[in-house]
Design an enzyme around this catalytic site. Sequence first.
Site, PDB file in Angstrom:
ATOM      1  N   ARG A   2      40.957  25.715  20.052  1.00  0.00           N
ATOM      2  CA  ARG A   2      40.399  24.355  19.959  1.00  0.00           C
ATOM      3  C   ARG A   2      41.478  23.362  19.526  1.00  0.00           C
ATOM      4  O   ARG A   2      41.724  23.126  18.331  1.00  0.00           O
ATOM      5  CB  ARG A   2      39.240  24.326  18.964  1.00  0.00           C
ATOM      6  CG  ARG A   2      38.640  22.914  18.738  1.00  0.00           C
ATOM      7  CD  ARG A   2      37.897  22.392  19.921  1.00  0.00           C
ATOM      8  NE  ARG A   2      36.751  23.235  20.254  1.00  0.00           N
ATOM      9  CZ  ARG A   2      36.089  23.134  21.395  1.00  0.00           C
ATOM     10  NH1 ARG A   2      36.474  22.266  22.306  1.00  0.00           N
ATOM     11  NH2 ARG A   2      35.075  23.923  21.649  1.00  0.00           N
ATOM     12  N   GLN A  50      33.409  27.863  31.674  1.00  0.00           N
ATOM     13  CA  GLN A  50      33.791  26.462  31.421  1.00  0.00           C
ATOM     14  C   GLN A  50      35.316  26.330  31.368  1.00  0.00           C
ATOM     15  O   GLN A  50      35.994  27.055  30.658  1.00  0.00           O
ATOM     16  CB  GLN A  50      33.206  26.055  30.062  1.00  0.00           C
ATOM     17  CG  GLN A  50      33.827  24.806  29.490  1.00  0.00           C
ATOM     18  CD  GLN A  50      32.840  23.652  29.386  1.00  0.00           C
ATOM     19  OE1 GLN A  50      31.989  23.470  30.235  1.00  0.00           O
ATOM     20  NE2 GLN A  50      32.977  22.877  28.331  1.00  0.00           N
ATOM     21  N   ARG A  52      43.116  29.438  30.479  1.00  0.00           N
ATOM     22  CA  ARG A  52      43.362  29.175  29.048  1.00  0.00           C
ATOM     23  C   ARG A  52      42.950  30.354  28.182  1.00  0.00           C
ATOM     24  O   ARG A  52      43.174  30.337  26.981  1.00  0.00           O
ATOM     25  CB  ARG A  52      42.641  27.900  28.599  1.00  0.00           C
ATOM     26  CG  ARG A  52      41.125  28.012  28.671  1.00  0.00           C
ATOM     27  CD  ARG A  52      40.459  26.750  28.167  1.00  0.00           C
ATOM     28  NE  ARG A  52      38.995  26.903  28.192  1.00  0.00           N
ATOM     29  CZ  ARG A  52      38.168  26.068  27.590  1.00  0.00           C
ATOM     30  NH1 ARG A  52      38.635  25.017  26.941  1.00  0.00           N
ATOM     31  NH2 ARG A  52      36.856  26.262  27.646  1.00  0.00           N
ATOM     32  N   HIS A  68      44.101  19.596  29.134  1.00  0.00           N
ATOM     33  CA  HIS A  68      43.047  19.135  28.212  1.00  0.00           C
ATOM     34  C   HIS A  68      43.666  18.715  26.861  1.00  0.00           C
ATOM     35  O   HIS A  68      43.410  19.356  25.823  1.00  0.00           O
ATOM     36  CB  HIS A  68      42.049  20.287  28.023  1.00  0.00           C
ATOM     37  CG  HIS A  68      40.707  19.865  27.504  1.00  0.00           C
ATOM     38  ND1 HIS A  68      40.518  19.318  26.255  1.00  0.00           N
ATOM     39  CD2 HIS A  68      39.483  19.919  28.060  1.00  0.00           C
ATOM     40  CE1 HIS A  68      39.241  19.066  26.076  1.00  0.00           C
ATOM     41  NE2 HIS A  68      38.595  19.418  27.144  1.00  0.00           N
ATOM     42  N   ASP A  94      32.350  11.019  27.215  1.00  0.00           N
ATOM     43  CA  ASP A  94      32.769  12.164  28.041  1.00  0.00           C
ATOM     44  C   ASP A  94      32.797  11.675  29.490  1.00  0.00           C
ATOM     45  O   ASP A  94      31.817  11.787  30.220  1.00  0.00           O
ATOM     46  CB  ASP A  94      31.777  13.317  27.872  1.00  0.00           C
ATOM     47  CG  ASP A  94      32.282  14.597  28.530  1.00  0.00           C
ATOM     48  OD1 ASP A  94      31.669  15.661  28.307  1.00  0.00           O
ATOM     49  OD2 ASP A  94      33.280  14.523  29.269  1.00  0.00           O
ATOM     50  N   GLU A 107      42.827  13.498  29.249  1.00  0.00           N
ATOM     51  CA  GLU A 107      43.199  14.681  30.033  1.00  0.00           C
ATOM     52  C   GLU A 107      43.620  14.296  31.454  1.00  0.00           C
ATOM     53  O   GLU A 107      42.782  13.873  32.257  1.00  0.00           O
ATOM     54  CB  GLU A 107      42.020  15.641  30.063  1.00  0.00           C
ATOM     55  CG  GLU A 107      41.447  15.922  28.685  1.00  0.00           C
ATOM     56  CD  GLU A 107      40.033  16.443  28.720  1.00  0.00           C
ATOM     57  OE1 GLU A 107      39.675  17.111  29.727  1.00  0.00           O
ATOM     58  OE2 GLU A 107      39.278  16.186  27.766  1.00  0.00           O
TER      59      GLU A 107
END
Length: 294
Positions: free
Chosen positions: A56, A74, A79, A157, A202, A261
């Site tokens: 995170r 997701q 990653r 991201h 978002d 991003e």
Amino acid sequence: CMGVNGLEKVILTEVRGFSAEVYLYGGQVTSWKNEHREELLFLSNKAIFKPPKAIRGGIPICFPQFSNHGSLEQHGFARNRFWTEDLDPPPFATNTTNKAFIDLILKNSEEDSKIWPHRYEFRLRITLGPGGDLMLTSRIRNTNTDGKSFTFTFAYHTYFSVTDISEVRVEGLETLDYLDNLKNRERFTEQGDAITFESEVDKVYLSTPTKIAILDHERKRTFVLRKDGLPDAVVWNPWDKKAKALSDFGDDEYKHMLCIEAACVEKPITLKPGEEWKGRQEISAVPSSYCSGQ
Ligand code: TA6
């Protein structure tokens, strides 16, 4: 060197004191510090460094699927995989003279081929420039031998560290169209002046410029994000409610982060066998007096 939980981490340093830290897990940058050793990226105090969880903060690599609109987990699996150091990369256009850098590679695995039946080589070069700017260059090649093309979406991201989200402005996205993830991804048009923040956001901004500025008013610092091959830009802050719902995110941490991003979301990329896609982002931190007009 070894980082948290025995995960291998590489540290890039630069003579004036700039540094960056990259975990081979996820090919993920987790730290980027300026010459005063100030941390410029956000990393949650509750980040989990344990596969298959994504770390995170820092700069998670979203591939082959940005978001959860698709058949994969997701933000795709890149990653959450172990990358390896690429000791013999084909020549990158990004030159590395007097720069600290590392080349990583991720290839299709037996396991992943079950959910995403393609062969690919994803080469990632992470470079720390002489002035401390951090550049990520991705080259993704379709190495299918069955003649099949593949299609993917992508994002860096990036979690920027900010003093106080309510004192942050973003310049460069004015008047652009965006898809609002909080309103069923409906398309809207942004108003005419810099973006400020007072609640959860978002949004996927479309056909964005190559340069976006994030002004941290309190710290008199401007982040400048430059990008190539990445037409979209996602802007995300979970705010209080969503932050509480995330187990690896402190309740108040939303005040000190903003995700901008560089991405390819609206128009997925399709590669034929042998074709290669390149996507690059470069971030720098400059004193605000320098401002974003440059
Ligand atoms: O950055 C936009 C976004 O897609 C948000 O919708 C939110 O889900 C965020 O990514 C974080 O996703 P993650 O899977 O890392 O928790």
